[in-house]
Design a protein around this motif. Structure first.
Motif, mmCIF file in Angstrom:
data_model
loop_
_atom_site.group_PDB
_atom_site.id
_atom_site.type_symbol
_atom_site.label_atom_id
_atom_site.label_comp_id
_atom_site.label_asym_id
_atom_site.label_seq_id
_atom_site.Cartn_x
_atom_site.Cartn_y
_atom_site.Cartn_z
ATOM 1 N N ASP A 141 0.838 -1.188 0.000
ATOM 2 C CA ASP A 141 0.000 0.000 0.000
ATOM 3 C C ASP A 141 0.881 1.248 0.000
ATOM 4 O OD1 ASP A 141 -1.893 1.942 0.312
ATOM 5 O OD2 ASP A 141 -2.876 1.046 2.056
ATOM 6 N N PHE A 142 0.925 1.934 -1.147
ATOM 7 C CA PHE A 142 1.650 3.190 -1.282
ATOM 8 C C PHE A 142 0.700 4.390 -1.265
ATOM 9 C CE2 PHE A 142 4.913 0.488 -3.488
ATOM 10 C CZ PHE A 142 6.031 0.878 -2.769
ATOM 11 N N ALA A 143 -0.503 4.227 -0.785
ATOM 12 C CA ALA A 143 -1.485 5.314 -0.838
ATOM 13 C C ALA A 143 -0.941 6.556 -0.139
ATOM 14 C CB ALA A 143 -2.792 4.880 -0.183
ATOM 15 N N GLY A 144 -1.009 7.691 -0.844
ATOM 16 C CA GLY A 144 -0.557 8.948 -0.272
ATOM 17 C C GLY A 144 0.946 9.072 -0.122
ATOM 18 N N ALA A 145 1.704 8.106 -0.639
ATOM 19 C CA ALA A 145 3.160 8.140 -0.504
ATOM 20 C C ALA A 145 3.779 9.055 -1.561
ATOM 21 C CB ALA A 145 3.739 6.735 -0.629
ATOM 22 N N SER A 146 5.021 9.431 -1.318
ATOM 23 C CA SER A 146 5.795 10.232 -2.263
ATOM 24 C C SER A 146 7.002 9.419 -2.706
ATOM 25 C CB SER A 146 6.240 11.540 -1.598
ATOM 26 O OG SER A 146 7.136 12.254 -2.442
ATOM 27 N N LEU A 147 7.092 9.171 -4.018
ATOM 28 C CA LEU A 147 8.201 8.392 -4.577
ATOM 29 C C LEU A 147 8.962 9.270 -5.555
ATOM 30 C CD1 LEU A 147 5.889 6.262 -3.758
ATOM 31 C CD2 LEU A 147 7.041 4.705 -5.316
ATOM 32 N N THR A 148 10.242 9.513 -5.283
ATOM 33 C CA THR A 148 11.081 10.351 -6.124
ATOM 34 C C THR A 148 12.353 9.601 -6.469
ATOM 35 O OG1 THR A 148 10.236 12.347 -5.020
ATOM 36 C CG2 THR A 148 12.246 12.574 -6.319
ATOM 37 N N ASP A 149 12.661 9.516 -7.754
ATOM 38 C CA ASP A 149 13.858 8.805 -8.215
ATOM 39 C C ASP A 149 13.877 7.373 -7.680
ATOM 40 O OD1 ASP A 149 14.995 10.997 -9.674
ATOM 41 O OD2 ASP A 149 15.566 11.907 -7.767
ATOM 42 N N VAL A 150 12.776 6.675 -7.897
ATOM 43 C CA VAL A 150 12.628 5.289 -7.464
ATOM 44 C C VAL A 150 12.577 4.392 -8.699
ATOM 45 C CG1 VAL A 150 11.173 3.641 -6.204
ATOM 46 C CG2 VAL A 150 11.429 5.992 -5.360
ATOM 47 N N SER A 151 13.253 3.252 -8.647
ATOM 48 C CA SER A 151 13.242 2.332 -9.791
ATOM 49 C C SER A 151 13.005 0.912 -9.308
ATOM 50 C CB SER A 151 14.551 2.420 -10.583
ATOM 51 O OG SER A 151 15.659 2.095 -9.766
ATOM 52 N N LEU A 159 5.389 -1.718 -24.376
ATOM 53 C CA LEU A 159 4.717 -2.970 -24.052
ATOM 54 C C LEU A 159 3.972 -2.874 -22.728
ATOM 55 C CD1 LEU A 159 7.385 -5.629 -25.144
ATOM 56 C CD2 LEU A 159 5.201 -5.085 -26.260
ATOM 57 N N GLN A 160 4.571 -2.193 -21.745
ATOM 58 C CA GLN A 160 3.883 -2.011 -20.466
ATOM 59 C C GLN A 160 2.626 -1.168 -20.638
ATOM 60 O OE1 GLN A 160 7.240 -0.389 -18.326
ATOM 61 N NE2 GLN A 160 7.481 -2.248 -17.102
ATOM 62 N N LEU A 161 2.685 -0.203 -21.541
ATOM 63 C CA LEU A 161 1.504 0.617 -21.805
ATOM 64 C C LEU A 161 0.356 -0.234 -22.330
ATOM 65 C CD1 LEU A 161 0.084 3.346 -22.059
ATOM 66 C CD2 LEU A 161 1.149 3.596 -24.325
ATOM 67 N N PHE A 162 0.671 -1.192 -23.214
ATOM 68 C CA PHE A 162 -0.375 -2.091 -23.707
ATOM 69 C C PHE A 162 -0.984 -2.899 -22.558
ATOM 70 C CE2 PHE A 162 1.996 -2.153 -27.986
ATOM 71 C CZ PHE A 162 1.249 -1.072 -28.447
ATOM 72 N N ASP A 163 -0.138 -3.353 -21.638
ATOM 73 C CA ASP A 163 -0.637 -4.126 -20.492
ATOM 74 C C ASP A 163 -1.536 -3.278 -19.592
ATOM 75 O OD1 ASP A 163 0.725 -6.364 -21.342
ATOM 76 O OD2 ASP A 163 2.487 -5.967 -20.092
ATOM 77 N N ASP A 171 10.989 5.147 -12.377
ATOM 78 C CA ASP A 171 11.304 4.339 -13.558
ATOM 79 C C ASP A 171 10.771 2.918 -13.370
ATOM 80 O OD1 ASP A 171 12.363 3.097 -15.770
ATOM 81 O OD2 ASP A 171 14.344 4.025 -15.581
ATOM 82 N N LEU A 172 9.765 2.585 -14.151
ATOM 83 C CA LEU A 172 9.151 1.260 -14.096
ATOM 84 C C LEU A 172 9.498 0.408 -15.311
ATOM 85 C CD1 LEU A 172 5.659 2.419 -12.817
ATOM 86 C CD2 LEU A 172 7.152 0.846 -11.583
ATOM 87 N N ARG A 173 10.395 0.886 -16.154
ATOM 88 C CA ARG A 173 10.632 0.213 -17.430
ATOM 89 C C ARG A 173 11.188 -1.201 -17.281
ATOM 90 N NH1 ARG A 173 14.273 4.668 -20.249
ATOM 91 N NH2 ARG A 173 14.971 4.801 -18.068
ATOM 92 N N GLU A 174 11.927 -1.461 -16.217
ATOM 93 C CA GLU A 174 12.513 -2.792 -16.048
ATOM 94 C C GLU A 174 11.720 -3.664 -15.085
ATOM 95 O OE1 GLU A 174 16.943 -3.081 -16.017
ATOM 96 O OE2 GLU A 174 16.804 -0.914 -15.703
ATOM 97 N N ALA A 175 10.573 -3.186 -14.631
ATOM 98 C CA ALA A 175 9.725 -4.018 -13.773
ATOM 99 C C ALA A 175 9.180 -5.183 -14.597
ATOM 100 C CB ALA A 175 8.585 -3.189 -13.207
#
Length: 219
Positions: free
Chosen positions: A145-155, A199-203, A175-179
């Motif tokens: 649960d990341f609700a309301g969280a702040s993520l900066t420069d996270v991969s 490809l992730q966008l299609f998913d 950056d989620l490209r390598e997830a």
């Protein structure tokens, strides 16, 4: 983006200063240059403690309260936290390896320059947490649960997201490209601050279409 390599304990710059720790953890204490190895802590109370240049290996925390603890330059290998309260803790220059966080409370925590290698998160509460320069390498994030969280420069290289909640989260240069999987159950709109592949966008297309009320019909 550069993915940091995991380190063994002997390669830590403070390894030569480490001393074995055999006592019990106490509240509001300062622990420096300690190696905690092969210990099981049940319902420990370590609130307001500070760990600096410490190493933990093969340690299990079952339950326990560590609210507002501060961990600076800490190395953790094969550490298990089960039902532990780590809310509002502060993590700086921490490295986790091959660890499990299950039913762990981390809401309101602050993590900076922290990396997780081959870790499993299961039902972890990171609501309103602040993550900056954090890397999840080859991890599994399930029911996080990341609700309301702040993520900066996270991969998330090599990491699978499974039933992750981003409701109200703020993502900046994420950056989620390598997830390996993007299983997001809520808060799909928070991805406006993230980078993904085609490809992730299609998913993600069905979830994005549902969010904006777009009906897709063929024929």
């Amino acid at each position: 983006m550069h993915t940091p390599a995991p380190r063994d304990m002997p390669s830590l710059p403070f390894a030569h200063r480490l001393e074995p720790f055999t006592a019990e953890l106490e509240r509001d204490e300062v622990y420096e240059w300690l190696h905690i190895d092969g210990r099981d802590f049940d319902d420990a109370d370590g609130g307001m403690t500070r760990f600096s240049e410490c190493a933990l290996s093969s340690v299990t925390f079952t339950g326990g309260r560590f609210r507002r603890a501060r961990l600076d330059t800490v190395w953790l290998d094969n550490v298990r936290t089960v039902g532990s309260d780590l809310a509002e803790t502060s993590w700086l220059d921490a490295e986790w390896r091959s660890s499990l966080l299950a039913g762990t409370q981390l809401h309101g925590s602050q993590m900076r320059r922290t990396v997780f290698h081959h870790c499993k998160f299961d039902s972890v509460n990171l609501r309103a947490a602040q993550l900056r320069d954090v890397t999840f390498v080859d991890c599994l994030l399930r029911d996080v649960d990341f609700a309301g969280a702040s993520l900066t420069d996270v991969s998330f290289p090599g990491t699978a997201l499974d039933r992750v909640d981003l409701t109200g989260a703020t993502l900046t240069r994420v950056d989620l490209r390598e997830a390996t999987a993007l299983g997001i159950t809520s808060g799909i709109e928070a991805l406006k601050g993230a980078t993904i592949t085609t490809l992730q966008l299609f998913d993600l297309a069905p979830a994005l279409a549902h969010h904006i009320g777009l009906t897709v019909k063929d024929g």
